[in-house]
Design an enzyme around this catalytic site. Structure first.
Site, PDB file in Angstrom:
ATOM      1  N   ASP A 183       2.464  66.832  -9.048  1.00 31.85           N
ATOM      2  CA  ASP A 183       2.588  68.291  -8.948  1.00 31.85           C
ATOM      3  C   ASP A 183       1.557  68.974  -9.850  1.00 31.85           C
ATOM      4  OD1 ASP A 183       4.130  66.979 -10.845  1.00 31.85           O
ATOM      5  OD2 ASP A 183       5.843  68.322 -10.730  1.00 31.85           O
TER       6      ASP A 183
ATOM      7  N   LYS B 189       4.485  60.093  -9.935  1.00 37.63           N
ATOM      8  CA  LYS B 189       5.651  60.960 -10.165  1.00 37.63           C
ATOM      9  C   LYS B 189       6.705  60.112 -10.870  1.00 37.63           C
ATOM     10  CE  LYS B 189       7.908  64.864  -9.427  1.00 37.63           C
ATOM     11  NZ  LYS B 189       7.553  66.135 -10.090  1.00 37.63           N
TER      12      LYS B 189
ATOM     13  N   ASP C 272      -1.891  62.026   1.282  1.00 35.16           N
ATOM     14  CA  ASP C 272      -1.944  62.819   2.509  1.00 35.16           C
ATOM     15  C   ASP C 272      -2.012  64.304   2.140  1.00 35.16           C
ATOM     16  OD1 ASP C 272      -1.786  63.608   5.128  1.00 35.16           O
ATOM     17  OD2 ASP C 272       0.288  63.004   5.445  1.00 35.16           O
TER      18      ASP C 272
ATOM     19  N   ASP D  25      -5.575  67.062   1.763  1.00 38.49           N
ATOM     20  CA  ASP D  25      -5.707  68.318   2.507  1.00 38.49           C
ATOM     21  C   ASP D  25      -5.968  69.473   1.544  1.00 38.49           C
ATOM     22  OD1 ASP D  25      -5.246  67.195   5.040  1.00 38.49           O
ATOM     23  OD2 ASP D  25      -4.055  68.918   5.661  1.00 38.49           O
TER      24      ASP D  25
ATOM     25  N   TYR E 288       6.028  56.612   4.707  1.00 37.75           N
ATOM     26  CA  TYR E 288       5.627  56.668   6.115  1.00 37.75           C
ATOM     27  C   TYR E 288       5.916  55.352   6.843  1.00 37.75           C
ATOM     28  CZ  TYR E 288       3.007  60.904   4.805  1.00 37.75           C
ATOM     29  OH  TYR E 288       2.643  62.149   4.352  1.00 37.75           O
TER      30      TYR E 288
END
Ligand code: NAD
Length: 367
Positions: free
Chosen positions: A229, A197, A253, A257, A147
């Site tokens: 994942d 990851k 992020d 959620d 970001y």
């Protein structure tokens, strides 16, 4: 002596003003019960600020934030169609939210994913999966990674359009967020899930190397490594295995959620964004344009953000606890909000302001 705290209040867009109004009622009540003054300075931020003064993070707001002891921020943003009316550089996330995070250096984002036993029925997961409830502290690195990295957009000689976005981290940035995570794990169950990851990304390889170094200072903390994942699946299948989770910006992020999803709604997701000098507090969710202005939003996330502010910025742990208890008692008394229950489900669904009324009534007796 009366203690005064200055709070920059950025109500934001969409449901922001409605849920901020309820959060401010809680602060006003605490003022009447304790020797404290919350000097709230309201300021424009996000799309509403852009349409009012042409900047989504206006100079006047920057000044108010700089001078405040803490910042209470509502969600910002618009629907996809409305966002298109704002120049790309002034759109709320790019023009306001990310610059604020960078300016305040709020690198540590605490996102509690919490559903106490008496609210466990709101989770869409089976009751045998939820068990006695959900209690996870997700810690997200907030000012690095994709970001904040370099961005380039262009066209190749053959006319193909391309973009290039860079995922930047250095060991100092990684170390500072991992220190926060290990400290939090020490305060809780001493189990830290490291979400990464490293099978694909070298940023995760460096992250894990730094983690091994930091872990030496916290020998009591058990580290569990998990690929991001797989973590998404485990959050649905067995959330009870997690206590503190730590991860880089974009992973956090998305997974936070998902955390709102397993609770039953993003409306149950407050957050604290901590920097070395200042912190700001905001719901994890967006401005919910689909329900804005209808007195339907669940203010739990915003009132919960006030509870985090009381605890983490002002050291008012008992008052923060009372706020959580008051909010949870409303749900435990059998009431619900529109995001958590559908009409006809046999429960009384409260509007934004009605939920606020009941929280205030309960808090009166707790303070
Ligand atoms: P959203 O989080 O606003 O909404 C997703 C869904 O959750 C919607 O159905 C919404 O009604 C519901 N919801 C969210 N909060 C709720 C609440 N308190 N009570 C009841 N229901 C609630 O996500 P979106 O629709 O993808 O994004 C809308 C805007 O918000 C976009 O412009 C986005 O960029 C922005 N956004 C801002 C932030 C922030 O300010 N930190 C974070 C995420 C998204």
């Amino acid at each position: 002596m009366t203690q005064t705290y200055t709070i920059a209040v950025l109500a934001g867009d969409g449901i922001g003003p409605e849920i901020t109004e309820q959060a401010l009622r809680v602060l006003r009540l605490i003022e009447t019960k304790r020797d404290v003054v919350f000097d709230c300075k309201e300021a424009e931020f996000g799309a509403s600020a852009y349409f009012s003064v042409g900047k989504s993070f206006p100079e006047a707001t920057i000044k108010i934030c700089d001078e405040a002891d803490a910042i209470l921020k509502g969600p910002i943003g618009l629907s996809h169609e409305e966002s298109e009316k704002i120049p790309v550089e002034e759109r709320p996330e790019r023009g306001a939210l990310l610059p604020m995070r960078r300016r305040l250096n709020t690198y540590a984002n605490f996102r509690p994913i919490s559903l106490p036993k008496g609210m466990a029925h709101f989770s869409p997961l089976k009751q045998e999966v939820v068990g006695e409830g959900i209690d996870i502290m997700l810690i997200r690195e907030l000012i690095g990674g994709l970001y904040f990295g370099g961005k380039e957009r262009g066209e190749k000689e053959d006319g193909t359009r391309y973009v290039k976005e860079t995922l930047d981290y250095d060991d100092k940035q990684i170390r500072q967020i991992l220190e926060v995570a290990f400290k939090e794990a020490m305060k809780r169950k001493k189990v830290l899930h490291n979400i990464h990851k490293s099978n694909v990304l070298i940023s995760s390889v460096l992250w894990n190397e730094v983690l091994e170094e930091v872990a030496k200072d916290y020998p009591e903390v058990q580290v569990v490594h998990m690929l991001v994942d797989a973590a998404a699946t485990h959050l649905c299948l067995n959330p009870g295995q997690f206590d503190v989770m730590v991860m880089e910006n974009m992973f956090g992020d998305i997974l936070s959620d998902q955390g709102g999803g397993i609770l039953g709604s993003l409306g149950l997701m407050p957050s604290a964004c901590m920097g070395p000098d200042k912190a700001y507090y905001e719901p994890s969710h967006g401005s919910a344009p689909d329900i804005a202005g209808k007195n339907l939003a669940n203010p739990y996330s915003m009132i919960g953000s006030v509870a985090l502010m009381l605890d983490m910025s002002f050291g008012m742990e008992a008052e923060a606890k009372a706020v959580w208890t008051a909010m949870q008692s409303v749900f435990q008394a059998g009431f619900s909000t529109g995001d958590l229950s559908k009409p006809g489900a046999g429960v009384e669904i409260l509007s934004t302001s009605e939920f606020g009324d009941k929280v205030i009534a309960s808090l009166e007796g707790l303070l």
